[in-house]
Design an enzyme around this catalytic site. Structure first.
Site, short mmCIF file in Angstrom:
data_model
loop_
_atom_site.label_atom_id
_atom_site.label_comp_id
_atom_site.label_asym_id
_atom_site.label_seq_id
_atom_site.Cartn_x
_atom_site.Cartn_y
_atom_site.Cartn_z
N GLY A 18 25.46 17.83 30.04
CA GLY A 18 26.22 17.03 30.25
C GLY A 18 26.62 16.88 31.86
O GLY A 18 26.86 15.57 32.20
N CYS A 19 26.32 17.71 32.78
CA CYS A 19 26.42 17.53 33.99
C CYS A 19 25.29 16.73 34.65
O CYS A 19 25.21 16.14 35.65
CB CYS A 19 26.58 19.13 34.67
SG CYS A 19 27.95 19.73 34.33
N THR A 20 23.98 17.14 33.90
CA THR A 20 22.88 16.42 34.36
C THR A 20 22.84 14.82 33.89
O THR A 20 22.46 14.10 34.82
CB THR A 20 21.60 16.93 33.81
OG1 THR A 20 21.54 18.39 33.88
CG2 THR A 20 20.27 16.44 33.81
N ALA A 68 25.34 13.17 36.48
CA ALA A 68 24.64 13.15 38.05
C ALA A 68 23.64 12.33 37.90
O ALA A 68 23.48 11.29 38.66
CB ALA A 68 23.93 14.61 38.21
#
Length: 157
Positions: A44-46, A49
């Site tokens: 999710g963070c990738t 970003a």
């Protein structure tokens, strides 16, 4: 005490991904899109970003800087930025000072286990350093497009 809409953003010193000392006031005169995310290199963070990366130029055209914040180390941030060609600053909030100031350091639960962590959230700070918009408990899909549209709408006023 949590920051509220209309209040000045806290001006804490944190380390940037190159080891430099950074304060939000360093960006006075620009909009700041400050996004908190749980952990480098996670799905999710990738995605989030990379969505910010892909919209970076559009934000820049609106006189906005993007700043990501997580508890990860400077080294992890560096690897994350390099792997995904992230053109914006990532701040190291290993003591959770900024996360606590924005009330995004929360008790979380995963597979029945409780732990403290970042609640994915984004904050829009105006050119004078005041909080003007917040998105809490963010779902990654379409979030960056929504944040960009909000900034476009505000800059047209």
């Amino acid at each position: 005490m949590t920051i509220e809409i209309g209040q000045k953003a806290p001006d804490l010193e944190l380390k940037g991904d190159h080891g430099e000392t950074v304060k939000l006031s360093d960006y006075k005169g620009k909009y700041i899109v400050l996004y908190f995310y749980p952990k480098d290199m996670t799905p999710g963070c990738t995605t989030e970003a990379c969505d910010f990366r892909d919209s970076h130029e559009s934000f820049a055209e609106l006189d906005a800087v993007i700043i990501g914040v997580s508890p990860d180390s400077q080294e992890k941030h560096g690897k994350f930025k390099e792997k995904h060609n992230l053109p914006f600053l990532l701040l190291v909030d290993d003591e959770h000072k900024l996360a606590e100031a924005f009330d995004v350091w929360k008790l979380k639960k995963n597979f029945g286990k409780e732990y403290m962590g970042i609640e994915r959230s984004t904050f829009l700070i105006d050119k004078e350093g005041r909080l003007i918009k917040e998105w809490r408990k963010v779902k990654v899909k379409d979030h960056v497009a929504e944040a960009l549209q909000t900034l476009k709408d505000m800059s047209e006023k």
